[in-house]
Design a protein around this motif. Structure first.
Motif, PDB file in Angstrom:
ATOM      1  N   ILE A  35      92.310  17.449 -15.957  1.00  0.00           N
ATOM      2  CA  ILE A  35      91.231  16.511 -15.645  1.00  0.00           C
ATOM      3  C   ILE A  35      89.969  17.345 -15.433  1.00  0.00           C
ATOM      4  N   ALA A  36      88.936  17.069 -16.233  1.00  0.00           N
ATOM      5  CA  ALA A  36      87.671  17.794 -16.091  1.00  0.00           C
ATOM      6  C   ALA A  36      86.880  17.216 -14.920  1.00  0.00           C
ATOM      7  N   SER A  37      86.551  18.065 -13.960  1.00  0.00           N
ATOM      8  CA  SER A  37      85.794  17.628 -12.784  1.00  0.00           C
ATOM      9  C   SER A  37      84.291  17.783 -12.985  1.00  0.00           C
ATOM     10  N   VAL A  38      83.902  18.807 -13.706  1.00  0.00           N
ATOM     11  CA  VAL A  38      82.496  19.037 -14.037  1.00  0.00           C
ATOM     12  C   VAL A  38      82.387  19.557 -15.462  1.00  0.00           C
ATOM     13  N   LEU A  39      81.268  19.250 -16.094  1.00  0.00           N
ATOM     14  CA  LEU A  39      80.942  19.810 -17.396  1.00  0.00           C
ATOM     15  C   LEU A  39      79.898  20.884 -17.141  1.00  0.00           C
ATOM     16  N   THR A  40      80.060  22.028 -17.770  1.00  0.00           N
ATOM     17  CA  THR A  40      79.151  23.135 -17.486  1.00  0.00           C
ATOM     18  C   THR A  40      78.387  23.577 -18.730  1.00  0.00           C
ATOM     19  N   VAL A  41      77.284  24.244 -18.482  1.00  0.00           N
ATOM     20  CA  VAL A  41      76.532  24.950 -19.522  1.00  0.00           C
ATOM     21  C   VAL A  41      76.641  26.411 -19.125  1.00  0.00           C
ATOM     22  N   GLN A  42      77.477  27.133 -19.845  1.00  0.00           N
ATOM     23  CA  GLN A  42      77.702  28.529 -19.499  1.00  0.00           C
ATOM     24  C   GLN A  42      78.252  29.285 -20.694  1.00  0.00           C
ATOM     25  N   ASN A  43      78.181  30.597 -20.586  1.00  0.00           N
ATOM     26  CA  ASN A  43      78.813  31.485 -21.542  1.00  0.00           C
ATOM     27  C   ASN A  43      79.284  32.701 -20.750  1.00  0.00           C
ATOM     28  N   MET A  44      79.606  33.774 -21.415  1.00  0.00           N
ATOM     29  CA  MET A  44      80.113  34.945 -20.694  1.00  0.00           C
ATOM     30  C   MET A  44      79.058  35.592 -19.803  1.00  0.00           C
ATOM     31  N   ASN A  45      77.776  35.342 -20.078  1.00  0.00           N
ATOM     32  CA  ASN A  45      76.708  36.014 -19.350  1.00  0.00           C
ATOM     33  C   ASN A  45      75.940  35.144 -18.376  1.00  0.00           C
ATOM     34  N   SER A  46      76.052  33.846 -18.499  1.00  0.00           N
ATOM     35  CA  SER A  46      75.244  33.000 -17.614  1.00  0.00           C
ATOM     36  C   SER A  46      75.914  31.658 -17.345  1.00  0.00           C
ATOM     37  N   PHE A  47      75.494  31.094 -16.239  1.00  0.00           N
ATOM     38  CA  PHE A  47      75.924  29.757 -15.824  1.00  0.00           C
ATOM     39  C   PHE A  47      74.640  29.056 -15.419  1.00  0.00           C
ATOM     40  N   THR A  48      74.195  28.075 -16.222  1.00  0.00           N
ATOM     41  CA  THR A  48      72.872  27.516 -15.985  1.00  0.00           C
ATOM     42  C   THR A  48      72.857  26.081 -15.495  1.00  0.00           C
ATOM     43  N   GLU A  49      73.950  25.354 -15.719  1.00  0.00           N
ATOM     44  CA  GLU A  49      73.908  23.938 -15.350  1.00  0.00           C
ATOM     45  C   GLU A  49      75.317  23.372 -15.254  1.00  0.00           C
ATOM     46  N   PHE A  50      75.462  22.331 -14.438  1.00  0.00           N
ATOM     47  CA  PHE A  50      76.720  21.604 -14.401  1.00  0.00           C
ATOM     48  C   PHE A  50      76.439  20.139 -14.119  1.00  0.00           C
ATOM     49  N   GLN A  51      77.343  19.297 -14.551  1.00  0.00           N
ATOM     50  CA  GLN A  51      77.233  17.851 -14.341  1.00  0.00           C
ATOM     51  C   GLN A  51      78.591  17.344 -13.889  1.00  0.00           C
ATOM     52  N   PRO A  52      78.706  16.831 -12.656  1.00  0.00           N
ATOM     53  CA  PRO A  52      79.995  16.284 -12.218  1.00  0.00           C
ATOM     54  C   PRO A  52      80.395  15.070 -13.062  1.00  0.00           C
ATOM     55  N   VAL A  53      81.680  14.962 -13.316  1.00  0.00           N
ATOM     56  CA  VAL A  53      82.231  13.797 -13.999  1.00  0.00           C
ATOM     57  C   VAL A  53      82.325  12.680 -12.963  1.00  0.00           C
ATOM     58  N   SER A  54      82.120  11.437 -13.387  1.00  0.00           N
ATOM     59  CA  SER A  54      82.118  10.319 -12.433  1.00  0.00           C
ATOM     60  C   SER A  54      83.461  10.193 -11.729  1.00  0.00           C
ATOM     61  N   ILE A  55      83.409   9.944 -10.438  1.00  0.00           N
ATOM     62  CA  ILE A  55      84.622   9.800  -9.637  1.00  0.00           C
ATOM     63  C   ILE A  55      85.463   8.625 -10.129  1.00  0.00           C
ATOM     64  N   GLU A  56      84.816   7.573 -10.617  1.00  0.00           N
ATOM     65  CA  GLU A  56      85.556   6.412 -11.128  1.00  0.00           C
ATOM     66  C   GLU A  56      86.425   6.805 -12.315  1.00  0.00           C
ATOM     67  N   LEU A  57      85.874   7.601 -13.224  1.00  0.00           N
ATOM     68  CA  LEU A  57      86.636   8.049 -14.390  1.00  0.00           C
ATOM     69  C   LEU A  57      87.788   8.960 -13.968  1.00  0.00           C
ATOM     70  N   ILE A  58      87.535   9.858 -13.039  1.00  0.00           N
ATOM     71  CA  ILE A  58      88.579  10.772 -12.573  1.00  0.00           C
ATOM     72  C   ILE A  58      89.703   9.992 -11.901  1.00  0.00           C
ATOM     73  N   LYS A  59      89.374   8.986 -11.113  1.00  0.00           N
ATOM     74  CA  LYS A  59      90.416   8.157 -10.481  1.00  0.00           C
ATOM     75  C   LYS A  59      91.281   7.473 -11.531  1.00  0.00           C
ATOM     76  N   LYS A  60      90.650   6.970 -12.591  1.00  0.00           N
ATOM     77  CA  LYS A  60      91.405   6.319 -13.669  1.00  0.00           C
ATOM     78  C   LYS A  60      92.291   7.327 -14.399  1.00  0.00           C
ATOM     79  N   GLN A  61      91.777   8.536 -14.632  1.00  0.00           N
ATOM     80  CA  GLN A  61      92.573   9.566 -15.289  1.00  0.00           C
ATOM     81  C   GLN A  61      93.779   9.948 -14.429  1.00  0.00           C
ATOM     82  N   PHE A  62      93.564  10.107 -13.136  1.00  0.00           N
ATOM     83  CA  PHE A  62      94.655  10.461 -12.227  1.00  0.00           C
ATOM     84  C   PHE A  62      95.725   9.368 -12.245  1.00  0.00           C
ATOM     85  N   ALA A  63      95.299   8.121 -12.163  1.00  0.00           N
ATOM     86  CA  ALA A  63      96.255   6.998 -12.184  1.00  0.00           C
ATOM     87  C   ALA A  63      97.042   6.972 -13.489  1.00  0.00           C
TER      88      ALA A  63
END
Length: 146
Positions: A35-63
């Motif tokens: 289950i993906a909790s956050v989507l990131t913008v990164q590579n081996m050298n940098s981490f510049t951004e992240f976006q949390p996945v909606s809790i509603e979607l994660i709850k549905k995936q868990f179920a």
């Protein structure tokens, strides 16, 4: 086949998060339930951004996962929000799924806001985590991710 639920970030470079979890568990012959909790913008050298996945979607995936099978254990990486940490902690407790929190899920170059958010989530989860005999076997598997 034994399965493990992995809740973590999706690293597009494939070097961390769910990508690494899936590779490591597959190598050990363990089925991954990701289950993906956050989507990131990164590579081996940098981490510049992240976006949390909606809790509603994660709850549905868990179920949906729990309808099919109960995983042997859960491995938790970056969760992204305290709300997700709360939900995951409660859901795993209610289903009696032992879990392990990866202590080193953030690269050293992350920005302070993300580090603070992660620390908050990690503290919440760790305060509710019990490392029992059933999780000690899982600790050996988790060493691969560190």
């Amino acid at each position: 086949m034994v399965s493990v639920l992995c809740v973590a970030g999706l690293d597009p470079s494939g070097h961390a998060g769910l990508s690494a979890d899936i590779r490591a568990l597959e190598y050990l012959g363990i089925k991954t339930l990701p289950i993906a909790s956050v989507l990131t913008v990164q590579n081996m050298n940098s981490f510049t951004e992240f976006q949390p996945v909606s809790i509603e979607l994660i709850k549905k995936q868990f179920a949906a996962i729990m309808e099919d099978e109960k995983p042997l254990a859960a491995k938790l990486g970056i969760l992204g929000t305290a709300e997700l940490a709360s939900f995951i902690s409660q859901a795993l407790s209610e289903t009696n799924i032992p879990f392990f929190v990866t202590p080193d899920t953030l690269p050293s170059n992350t920005f302070p806001t993300l580090s603070f958010m992660y620390s908050t989530c990690l503290n919440f989860i760790e305060s509710r985590s019990a490392l029992t005999a059933s999780t000690s076997r899982w600790l050996a598997v988790s060493a691969i991710f560190l």
